[in-house]
Design a protein around this motif. Structure first.
Motif: not given
Length: 219
Positions: A178-195
């Motif tokens: 699920r997307d966590i708004q306000g975070t940046d993925s370290l695995v997929s740069p430029g994408q929203v971070g996920q839990e």
């Protein structure tokens, strides 16, 4: 005269003998016995006083999701979110019937480990927790993710349940992202971070489940 006296004496003796026979007959009769109570008159088992509390049944399964635990009882379903530390600790203590083995996390983290066989609850900063699962059950309660993935499942079962692996380590899968708004993925740069639920496999078999895991934190 003598005849009359003899006749009277005979009558008196006859009367005495009759009285003795009557008394002896009365004494020789057995005393009446009390009949045993009929089956319907037997006493009912003693009833304990006070209200009886129903036995608490253990949950059939605990579902591991990216937002919390879904606890399935025979008659209801309870959700424990990852910010309810007390409820999680109470749940696992209830199921295992044993208190947790508690130890501090490595410094300088503010983590506390609460361990049962096959289950670790990691308390974070006193206001949230994550779970680390290394067994398919605790007591008689199943520990599983969506699609029934549990420790011992195959990698194919993880993929069938919607799991995805990454290019860095094909033995590690992500479930229920699920997307966590306000975070940046370290695995997929430029994408929203996920839990998500992290699924670790060895030689094609699931060995660990961790939730919530994420791709935007280096902890």
């Amino acid at each position: 005269m003598l005849w009359r006296m003899g006749h009277r004496l005979a009558l008196a003796l006859a009367s005495i003998v009759a009285l003795c026979l009557t008394g002896c007959a009365a004494n020789s009769m057995p005393a009446p016995t009390t009949a045993p109570p009929a089956a319907s008159e037997s006493q009912a088992p003693a009833q304990s006083s006070g209200p009886q509390e129903p036995a608490q049944s253990s949950p059939a399964a605990i579902g591991i999701t990216s937002t919390g635990l879904t606890v399935t009882y025979p008659d209801r379903t309870v959700t424990i979110e990852f910010d309810d530390v007390a409820a999680a600790l109470e749940l696992f203590e209830e199921i295992s019937s044993t208190p947790a083995i508690t130890s501090p996390g490595p410094a300088p983290s503010e983590f506390t480990f609460h361990d049962w066989e096959g289950v670790r609850v990691i308390e974070q900063y006193g206001n949230s927790f994550s779970v680390y699962i290394s067994a398919p059950t605790i007591g008689k309660t199943r520990l599983e993710t969506a699609g029934g993935v549990s420790v011992g499942s195959s990698s194919d079962a993880v993929l069938a349940a919607g799991g995805t692996s990454n290019d860095y380590d094909p033995s590690v899968f992500q479930l229920l992202p699920r997307d966590i708004q306000g975070t940046d993925s370290l695995v997929s740069p430029g994408q929203v971070g996920q839990e998500y639920v992290l699924v670790v496999t060895e030689k094609g078999v699931v060995t660990k489940l961790m939730a919530p895991s994420n791709d935007f934190s280096d902890l």
